[in-house]
Design an enzyme around this catalytic site. Structure first.
Site, PDB file in Angstrom:
ATOM      1  N   LYS A   1      -9.952  50.970 -85.202  1.00  0.00           N
ATOM      2  CA  LYS A   1     -11.175  51.644 -84.756  1.00  0.00           C
ATOM      3  C   LYS A   1     -11.301  52.947 -85.520  1.00  0.00           C
ATOM      4  CE  LYS A   1     -13.536  53.651 -80.810  1.00  0.00           C
ATOM      5  NZ  LYS A   1     -13.607  53.764 -79.365  1.00  0.00           N
TER       6      LYS A   1
ATOM      7  N   LYS B   1     -13.666  47.831 -86.009  1.00  0.00           N
ATOM      8  CA  LYS B   1     -14.860  48.494 -85.503  1.00  0.00           C
ATOM      9  C   LYS B   1     -15.083  49.793 -86.253  1.00  0.00           C
ATOM     10  CE  LYS B   1     -16.394  50.791 -81.329  1.00  0.00           C
ATOM     11  NZ  LYS B   1     -16.018  51.290 -80.048  1.00  0.00           N
TER      12      LYS B   1
HETATM   13  C1  PBG Z   1     -15.047  54.825 -76.457  1.00  0.00           C
HETATM   14  C2  PBG Z   1     -15.911  53.793 -77.082  1.00  0.00           C
HETATM   15  C3  PBG Z   1     -16.882  54.061 -78.047  1.00  0.00           C
HETATM   16  C4  PBG Z   1     -17.488  52.858 -78.349  1.00  0.00           C
HETATM   17  C5  PBG Z   1     -16.883  51.865 -77.593  1.00  0.00           C
HETATM   18  N1  PBG Z   1     -15.883  52.460 -76.830  1.00  0.00           N
HETATM   19  C6  PBG Z   1     -17.329  55.373 -78.593  1.00  0.00           C
HETATM   20  C7  PBG Z   1     -16.344  56.326 -79.109  1.00  0.00           C
HETATM   21  O1  PBG Z   1     -15.219  55.987 -79.458  1.00  0.00           O
HETATM   22  O2  PBG Z   1     -16.710  57.495 -79.163  1.00  0.00           O
HETATM   23  C8  PBG Z   1     -18.616  52.713 -79.327  1.00  0.00           C
HETATM   24  C9  PBG Z   1     -19.388  51.468 -79.285  1.00  0.00           C
HETATM   25  C10 PBG Z   1     -20.683  51.536 -80.003  1.00  0.00           C
HETATM   26  O3  PBG Z   1     -21.014  52.528 -80.691  1.00  0.00           O
HETATM   27  O4  PBG Z   1     -21.449  50.580 -79.875  1.00  0.00           O
HETATM   28  N2  PBG Z   1     -13.944  54.399 -75.770  1.00  0.00           N
END
Ligand code: PBG
Length: 327
Positions: A198, A252
């Site tokens: 991520k 991601k």
């Molecule tokens: C946070 C989380 C995020 C997303 C999913 N879980 C945002 C972040 O890490 O700030 C983003 C998903 C998206 O942008 O569609 N646990």
């Protein structure tokens, strides 16, 4: 006689039937996971202004949307809660309240749409008054203290009946810790979908609008989410999560990271998901609504690209709609 090539790839492109005979990749609704936002309270669903067509759903409409996904052939939803500000704390304690929004929603979903897989997010940001995925002290996200909280959150979600818990926090060692606690508490069949690679991405902007979870209070998500410049490190993150017991791993965001997805799938050959995130959705929507692109064709092409690059499952806000397009 002029020299013409003997090999003419165009022969196999000449008709729809010929193209369909040699097509290497096909999309089906079973490839998709539908993320859904839920919030407590009465009143109408609220449309997320930077994600047209996506809503903070009240519980009854959440059940309707979940059922619609299931009826369209989408096998799973990923649930994200919008928590009221007055319930957010520095320690994010509401994340493991058995009467909290997520456990209540999961119980209702499993009762009403039992065949649908429910994936819950393990991370503290919706519950954190600082908008961080972990416990913060003096502007630093504390890894091991955060894990203590995350295992409680994951166990709470498993008790409610979540099929998958999905740690999206990027703390080191959290998958193994969660697996251990789930097993100790008898949740051997609860699966883990690990947000393994991520990245610290600007493409999460609209999601943070949706949950009102933009980071505050100094600590930088770059200290736990990955540097967009790295791919070898993605292989390390995936390897650790698999060794710690992840059933499925994830890359991601999606489209800017297709190379990472490809490398992860090639290297490990394990079930791999990709997340087409909120910022990607917003771009397709905006350009589509302006008439600048053919939204449906572009979205299906992007989703096919994920499958071709090795994705077994694709989290996309378009899941139910795209399933309908594929009919
Ligand atoms: C946070 C989380 C995020 C997303 C999913 N879980 C945002 C972040 O890490 O700030 C983003 C998903 C998206 O942008 O569609 N646990």
């Amino acid at each position: 006689m002029a020299q013409y090539p003997a090999l003419r790839p165009r022969r196999l492109r000449a008709s729809a039937a010929a193209r369909s005979m040699v097509r290497e990749t096909t999309l089906t609704p079973a490839d998709f996971i539908q993320p859904l936002f839920v919030q407590d309270g009465e009143g109408p669903d609220e449309e997320i202004h930077s994600m047209p067509g996506q809503f903070r759903l009240r519980l009854p409409t959440l059940l309707e949307r979940a059922n619609a996904a299931y009826e369209a052939g989408v096998p799973a939803i990923a649930l994200f809660p919008k928590i009221a500000d007055e319930l957010k704390t520095v320690g994010a304690e509401r994340a493991w309240d058995d009467e909290g929004l997520v456990p209540r929603a999961v119980r209702a979903l499993k009762e009403q749409v039992p065949g649908l897989m429910v994936i819950t997010d393990v991370a503290l940001d919706p519950y954190s008054s600082l908008g961080q995925d972990g416990i913060v002290r003096d502007g630093v996200i504390l890894n091991d203290e955060t894990i203590e909280a995350l295992v409680q959150q994951a166990a709470c979600q498993a008790r409610a009946g979540a099929d998958f818990v999905a740690p999206s926090d990027m703390m080191d060692g959290r998958v193994g810790a969660i697996r251990g606690v789930l097993d100790d508490q008898g949740h051997h069949d609860t699966m883990i979908l690990a947000y393994s690679a991520k990245y610290a991405s600007a493409f999460y902007g609209p999601f943070r609008d949706a949950l009102d979870s933009a980071p505050r209070g100094g600590a930088d998500k770059k200290t736990y989410q990955m540097d967009p410049a790295n791919t070898n490190e993605a292989l390390l993150e995936v390897e650790l999560d698999l060794l710690e017991g992840a059933d499925m791993v994830m890359v991601k965001p999606g489209m800017p990271y297709l190379d990472v997805l490809w490398r992860v799938k090639e290297h490990f050959q394990r079930p791999t998901a990709v997340y087409q995130v909120s910022g990607e959705y917003a771009m397709f929507k905006a350009a589509g609504r302006n008439g600048w692109i053919d939204e449906k064709a572009c979205v299906l092409e992007a989703l096919l690209g994920f499958k071709r690059a090795g994705a077994d499952s694709i989290l996309t806000y378009y899941a139910t709609e795209a399933a309908g397009w594929l009919r």
